[in-house]
Scaffold this motif. Structure first.
Motif, PDB file in Angstrom:
ATOM      1  N   ALA B  84      10.063   3.664  -2.963  1.00 47.30           N
ATOM      2  CA  ALA B  84       8.609   3.747  -2.781  1.00 47.30           C
ATOM      3  C   ALA B  84       7.856   3.490  -4.089  1.00 47.30           C
ATOM      4  CB  ALA B  84       8.226   5.110  -2.223  1.00 47.30           C
ATOM      5  N   SER B  85       8.526   3.662  -5.220  1.00 48.42           N
ATOM      6  CA  SER B  85       7.814   3.469  -6.491  1.00 48.42           C
ATOM      7  C   SER B  85       7.757   1.990  -6.877  1.00 48.42           C
ATOM      8  CB  SER B  85       8.486   4.280  -7.597  1.00 48.42           C
ATOM      9  OG  SER B  85       9.762   3.750  -7.859  1.00 48.42           O
ATOM     10  N   ALA B  86       8.375   1.116  -6.078  1.00 47.55           N
ATOM     11  CA  ALA B  86       8.397  -0.303  -6.409  1.00 47.55           C
ATOM     12  C   ALA B  86       7.103  -1.005  -6.030  1.00 47.55           C
ATOM     13  CB  ALA B  86       9.596  -0.989  -5.748  1.00 47.55           C
ATOM     14  N   VAL B  87       6.005  -0.580  -6.654  1.00 49.90           N
ATOM     15  CA  VAL B  87       4.721  -1.271  -6.513  1.00 49.90           C
ATOM     16  C   VAL B  87       4.138  -1.401  -7.914  1.00 49.90           C
ATOM     17  CG1 VAL B  87       4.076  -0.648  -4.173  1.00 49.90           C
ATOM     18  CG2 VAL B  87       3.637   0.947  -6.012  1.00 49.90           C
ATOM     19  N   HIS B  88       3.388  -2.465  -8.158  1.00 49.75           N
ATOM     20  CA  HIS B  88       2.791  -2.604  -9.483  1.00 49.75           C
ATOM     21  C   HIS B  88       1.625  -1.630  -9.590  1.00 49.75           C
ATOM     22  CE1 HIS B  88       1.283  -4.145 -13.166  1.00 49.75           C
ATOM     23  NE2 HIS B  88       2.243  -5.035 -13.236  1.00 49.75           N
ATOM     24  N   PRO B  89       1.647  -0.755 -10.606  1.00 54.95           N
ATOM     25  CA  PRO B  89       0.617   0.282 -10.684  1.00 54.95           C
ATOM     26  C   PRO B  89      -0.801  -0.271 -10.836  1.00 54.95           C
ATOM     27  CG  PRO B  89       1.974   0.244 -12.678  1.00 54.95           C
ATOM     28  CD  PRO B  89       2.660  -0.626 -11.674  1.00 54.95           C
ATOM     29  N   ALA B  90      -0.938  -1.481 -11.360  1.00 55.80           N
ATOM     30  CA  ALA B  90      -2.280  -2.023 -11.591  1.00 55.80           C
ATOM     31  C   ALA B  90      -2.815  -2.795 -10.379  1.00 55.80           C
ATOM     32  CB  ALA B  90      -2.265  -2.929 -12.820  1.00 55.80           C
ATOM     33  N   ARG B  91      -1.998  -2.929  -9.345  1.00 56.43           N
ATOM     34  CA  ARG B  91      -2.444  -3.706  -8.187  1.00 56.43           C
ATOM     35  C   ARG B  91      -2.947  -2.766  -7.095  1.00 56.43           C
ATOM     36  NH1 ARG B  91       1.915  -6.937  -7.610  1.00 56.43           N
ATOM     37  NH2 ARG B  91       1.087  -8.685  -8.753  1.00 56.43           N
ATOM     38  N   GLY B 130      -2.369   5.117  -9.211  1.00 55.32           N
ATOM     39  CA  GLY B 130      -2.944   6.452  -9.071  1.00 55.32           C
ATOM     40  C   GLY B 130      -2.475   7.192  -7.831  1.00 55.32           C
ATOM     41  N   PHE B 131      -1.520   6.615  -7.116  1.00 53.01           N
ATOM     42  CA  PHE B 131      -1.085   7.219  -5.851  1.00 53.01           C
ATOM     43  C   PHE B 131      -0.152   8.398  -6.061  1.00 53.01           C
ATOM     44  CE2 PHE B 131      -1.574   3.735  -2.383  1.00 53.01           C
ATOM     45  CZ  PHE B 131      -2.924   3.679  -2.657  1.00 53.01           C
ATOM     46  N   SER B 132      -0.265   9.387  -5.179  1.00 53.11           N
ATOM     47  CA  SER B 132       0.715  10.469  -5.129  1.00 53.11           C
ATOM     48  C   SER B 132       1.987   9.907  -4.503  1.00 53.11           C
ATOM     49  CB  SER B 132       0.188  11.605  -4.269  1.00 53.11           C
ATOM     50  OG  SER B 132       0.094  11.172  -2.922  1.00 53.11           O
ATOM     51  N   LEU B 133       3.061  10.693  -4.636  1.00 54.93           N
ATOM     52  CA  LEU B 133       4.324  10.258  -4.042  1.00 54.93           C
ATOM     53  C   LEU B 133       4.166  10.000  -2.547  1.00 54.93           C
ATOM     54  CD1 LEU B 133       7.351   9.751  -4.370  1.00 54.93           C
ATOM     55  CD2 LEU B 133       7.726  12.176  -3.965  1.00 54.93           C
ATOM     56  N   GLY B 134       3.419  10.896  -1.876  1.00 54.89           N
ATOM     57  CA  GLY B 134       3.226  10.748  -0.440  1.00 54.89           C
ATOM     58  C   GLY B 134       2.506   9.452  -0.097  1.00 54.89           C
ATOM     59  N   MET B 135       1.495   9.088  -0.907  1.00 52.24           N
ATOM     60  CA  MET B 135       0.749   7.852  -0.650  1.00 52.24           C
ATOM     61  C   MET B 135       1.627   6.632  -0.902  1.00 52.24           C
ATOM     62  SD  MET B 135      -1.983   8.802   0.559  1.00 52.24           S
ATOM     63  CE  MET B 135      -3.042   7.367   0.608  1.00 52.24           C
ATOM     64  N   ARG B 136       2.454   6.702  -1.958  1.00 52.35           N
ATOM     65  CA  ARG B 136       3.371   5.594  -2.224  1.00 52.35           C
ATOM     66  C   ARG B 136       4.325   5.391  -1.061  1.00 52.35           C
ATOM     67  NH1 ARG B 136       4.134   4.608  -8.230  1.00 52.35           N
ATOM     68  NH2 ARG B 136       2.435   5.880  -9.005  1.00 52.35           N
ATOM     69  N   ASN B 159      12.306  12.117   0.759  1.00 52.74           N
ATOM     70  CA  ASN B 159      12.624  12.737  -0.522  1.00 52.74           C
ATOM     71  C   ASN B 159      11.358  13.103  -1.296  1.00 52.74           C
ATOM     72  OD1 ASN B 159      14.330  13.682  -2.437  1.00 52.74           O
ATOM     73  ND2 ASN B 159      14.981  11.673  -3.195  1.00 52.74           N
ATOM     74  N   GLY B 160      11.176  14.387  -1.559  1.00 54.14           N
ATOM     75  CA  GLY B 160      10.034  14.816  -2.369  1.00 54.14           C
ATOM     76  C   GLY B 160       8.739  14.990  -1.601  1.00 54.14           C
ATOM     77  N   LEU B 161       8.784  14.858  -0.271  1.00 59.14           N
ATOM     78  CA  LEU B 161       7.540  15.015   0.501  1.00 59.14           C
ATOM     79  C   LEU B 161       7.323  16.463   0.928  1.00 59.14           C
ATOM     80  CD1 LEU B 161       7.237  11.957   2.860  1.00 59.14           C
ATOM     81  CD2 LEU B 161       6.387  12.298   0.557  1.00 59.14           C
ATOM     82  N   ASP B 162       6.085  16.814   1.183  1.00 55.70           N
ATOM     83  CA  ASP B 162       5.780  18.150   1.702  1.00 55.70           C
ATOM     84  C   ASP B 162       6.089  18.171   3.209  1.00 55.70           C
ATOM     85  OD1 ASP B 162       3.724  16.769   2.889  1.00 55.70           O
ATOM     86  OD2 ASP B 162       2.197  17.484   1.513  1.00 55.70           O
ATOM     87  N   PRO B 163       6.159  19.370   3.801  1.00 55.82           N
ATOM     88  CA  PRO B 163       6.552  19.484   5.212  1.00 55.82           C
ATOM     89  C   PRO B 163       5.716  18.606   6.142  1.00 55.82           C
ATOM     90  CG  PRO B 163       6.477  21.646   4.216  1.00 55.82           C
ATOM     91  CD  PRO B 163       5.945  20.685   3.188  1.00 55.82           C
ATOM     92  N   GLU B 164       4.438  18.502   5.840  1.00 52.42           N
ATOM     93  CA  GLU B 164       3.562  17.678   6.675  1.00 52.42           C
ATOM     94  C   GLU B 164       3.990  16.209   6.629  1.00 52.42           C
ATOM     95  OE1 GLU B 164      -1.160  16.685   6.866  1.00 52.42           O
ATOM     96  OE2 GLU B 164      -0.488  18.391   5.659  1.00 52.42           O
ATOM     97  N   GLY B 165       4.277  15.755   5.410  1.00 55.02           N
ATOM     98  CA  GLY B 165       4.726  14.374   5.229  1.00 55.02           C
ATOM     99  C   GLY B 165       6.057  14.127   5.919  1.00 55.02           C
ATOM    100  N   ILE B 166       6.955  15.109   5.803  1.00 54.17           N
ATOM    101  CA  ILE B 166       8.264  14.978   6.451  1.00 54.17           C
ATOM    102  C   ILE B 166       8.094  14.866   7.961  1.00 54.17           C
ATOM    103  CG2 ILE B 166      10.446  16.175   6.919  1.00 54.17           C
ATOM    104  CD1 ILE B 166      10.290  17.337   4.102  1.00 54.17           C
TER     105      ILE B 166
END
Ligand SMILES: Nc1ncnc2c1ncn2[C@@H]1O[C@H](COP(=O)(O)OP(=O)(O)OP(=O)(O)O)[C@@H](O)[C@H]1O
Ligand SMILES: [Mg+2]
Lengths: 272, 309
Positions: B84-91, B130-136, B159-166
């Motif tokens: 999920a982190s494979a996005v360009h942060p400036a885009r 600027g995204f949170s892990l959940g947004m990514r 991985n790493g999400l809160d119960p709502e996200g899961i």
């Protein structure tokens, strides 16, 4: 399946994707602006520092005024190098290369598309920088004694040798950016690739300047990417150049092609 | 086009590490297949080989019957989120989806649809840095859905999400499978897949340990056990043990009884006047079933590891 999946269409999609990718990064606009602005500003500064007062007669300066006005690319090219490296190195740094290769699994197509959009963007910014440099030079030169009366016709991009120098300079910038793209693809590390390319461009002329032996200095000037490539800017006394204008640009093109081939080979062979 | 992933004899070595070792399995349509194994088991490497990102040393992987790298519009065949982190942060998020759409000739309408579907909403106009892990995670899922593919693959999506996200991701995977798609989802925690997967592929050290329906696995692991609640736990345990049952405690007031049937347990306890409530056939958790399943494999590994030292 009907029509829609031919190789040309595929290539077109890859180019469109790379173009969207390139233009949606804020750094691209800044780098292209820097490319044009630095080329013009440095060219103007260098041109402004030269006048006819140090020569016996103004005509005796035998100054290559178009080349002088275009000298800003020596610094402006740094932006082209960074743009070329970042176009691919940024993908390795952020991990998006996996996403790119998932969308376009044929790897050479990815590199070819990147080459196309980097070349296009640098050609546009380079043209702006070159025309701006000639315009600035035209004003500055006449004020410094390089007048038509003294044998220096005003700079014009329509004048044969000047036109060749101008177009050649744009091509020079494009080739430098492609060299950087190839190096970035082969090395995958942005800092490493920028250092390697700038080293190849600037270190050789530096060494050449220190070499005492004329034959060796000649060889370095002939086969080093920057000195050979910039031979295309010369408009006077071409017979005294170590290498002809187009042949020199050809040397740089060979380096760029070699770097792209190396990049393509690494891209095809290694895991993403 | 079939909604399947077929993996045949896949093998991958990194230096002296064998990451994937002669792995074969099929992921079928209409169900969520969990891909489970401890850290370093080879899940991500297998997924990367399925997508042609890593080259296998041996074997092959087919998506809908074809090698991934031969696909012309791969996003329409297999959608994946590997990282999920494979996005360009400036885009901007939307631009990330737009270039992907352009790469496969997908209409701009799809970009808006998946932004909606993934619940990105107005965040799509923001830069991904600027995204949170959940947004990514949501952006990665939007990208996977872009080509409306019959096969989907997610590497540790919760991985790493809160119960709502899961819960959101679990529901999404379920609905994708219900539409007839093949869904492969990896996790290093069996508990994350509880209630989320229909089928399980368990791997350890690059090898397949189990390829089973979740239902079958739970039935096997639950075999003949009885669960009950009582406030007089000690007395109940004594009575049942005297009758030859194996009794273990569970939670603060529950017992799990192995051996006698539920009827026999009721008979024994009422006979001794021990009050109890909530007696039922014990249903093993996926975690327990997993432990049972991997016990042998882990023991083998411990022995093998001991010998190597
Ligand atoms: N590029 C690589 N270079 C060297 N070793 C690697 C590489 N990728 C994976 N490995 C090794 O291969 C093995 C399998 O790794 P992999 O990432 O596939 O496991 P995983 O099951 O996805 O684990 P996790 O649950 O931690 O994500 C590990 O021992 C890992 O260290
Ligand atoms: Mg992993």
């Amino acid at each position: 399946m009907t029509g829609g999946t031919g190789p040309a269409l595929q290539a077109g999609r890859a180019v469109r994707a790379e173009w969207t990718k390139l233009r949606t990064l804020p750094s691209t606009a800044w780098l292209l602006l820097a490319l044009a602005a630095v080329t013009v500003a440095v060219g103007a500064a260098v041109t402004g520092a030269v006048d006819t007062s140090h020569c016996v007669t103004p005509a005796g300066c035998r100054e290559d005024t178009p080349k002088l006005a275009l000298s800003g690319v020596r610094l402006g090219q740094v932006a082209a190098v960074v743009l070329g490296v970042v176009a691919v190195g940024g993908e390795y740094a952020t991990g998006t290369i996996s996403v790119t290769l998932a969308a376009v699994p044929r790897r050479w197509a990815v590199l070819a598309a990147k080459a196309a959009v980097v070349a296009g963007a640098v050609a546009v910014a380079g043209t702006a920088g070159v025309l701006g440099s000639l315009a600035a030079g035209r004003g500055i030169l006449s004020g410094n004694g390089f007048t038509a009366a003294n044998g220096y016709p005003p700079l014009s991009p329509l004048d044969g040798p000047t036109a060749r120098a101008a177009a050649g300079t744009v091509l020079y910038l494009v080739l430098v950016a492609l060299l950087a793209l190839g190096a970035g693809t082969a090395l995958r590390d942005q800092a490493g690739a920028v250092t390697a390319v700038l080293g190849a461009l600037w270190l050789v002329p530096l060494v050449a300047g220190m070499v005492g032996d004329d034959a060796w200095r000649d060889r370095l000037d002939k086969y080093a990417p920057m000195s050979a490539g910039l031979a295309v800017q010369a408009t006077r006394e071409l017979d005294r150049l170590p290498i002809g204008p187009w042949a020199g640009l050809g040397v740089l093109a060979a380096y760029a092609a070699a770097a792209l081939l190396a990049g393509a080979a690494v891209l095809a062979a290694r895991d993403a | 086009m079939e909604a399947t992933i077929e993996v045949r004899g896949l093998r991958k070595r990194f230096g002296s590490t064998v990451a994937v070792d002669d792995l074969s399995f099929t992921v079928g349509p209409g169900r969520v297949t969990g891909f489970v194994g401890p850290n370093g088991a080879g899940k991500s490497t297998t997924m990367r080989m399925i997508m042609g990102l890593d080259r296998p040393d041996a074997g092959a992987a087919l998506v809908g019957g074809r090698p991934y790298r031969s696909l012309r519009t791969p996003l329409c065949r297999l959608g994946a989120m590997l990282d999920a982190s494979a996005v360009h942060p400036a885009r901007r998020a939307r631009d990330h989806l737009r270039w992907l759409a352009h790469a496969n000739g997908l209409p701009a309408r799809r970009v808006d649809e998946v932004i909606e579907q993934a619940g990105l909403g107005s965040a799509a106009r923001r830069r991904a840095g600027g995204f949170s892990l959940g947004m990514r995670q949501r952006l990665g899922i939007a990208a996977a859905l872009l080509g409306d593919p019959p096969v989907l693959m997610f590497d540790e999506p919760v991985n790493g999400l809160d119960p709502e996200g899961i819960a959101w991701i679990r529901g999404l995977l379920r609905s994708l499978a219900a539409e007839g798609r093949a869904v492969l989802v990896s996790s290093h925690l069996m508990s994350e897949l509880e209630g989320g997967a229909d089928h399980l592929l368990v791997i350890g050290r690059g090898r397949l340990i189990a390829d089973t329906r979740v239902e079958d696995l739970l039935a096997a692991a639950s075999d003949g056990r009885v669960e009950l609640r009582t406030e007089r736990r000690r007395e109940a345990m004594t009575v049942l043990a005297r009758a030859g049952a194996t009794v273990t405690t569970s939670g603060s007031d529950a017992l799990i009884v192995t051996g006698p049937t539920a009827e026999r347990v009721i008979e024994l306890l009422t006979g001794e006047g021990v009050a109890f409530s909530g007696i039922s056939a014990h249903r093993a958790s996926l975690e327990e079933a997993y432990m049972e399943l991997t016990k042998d494999a882990l023991e083998f590994q411990a022995v093998a590891g001991g010998e190597a030292r």
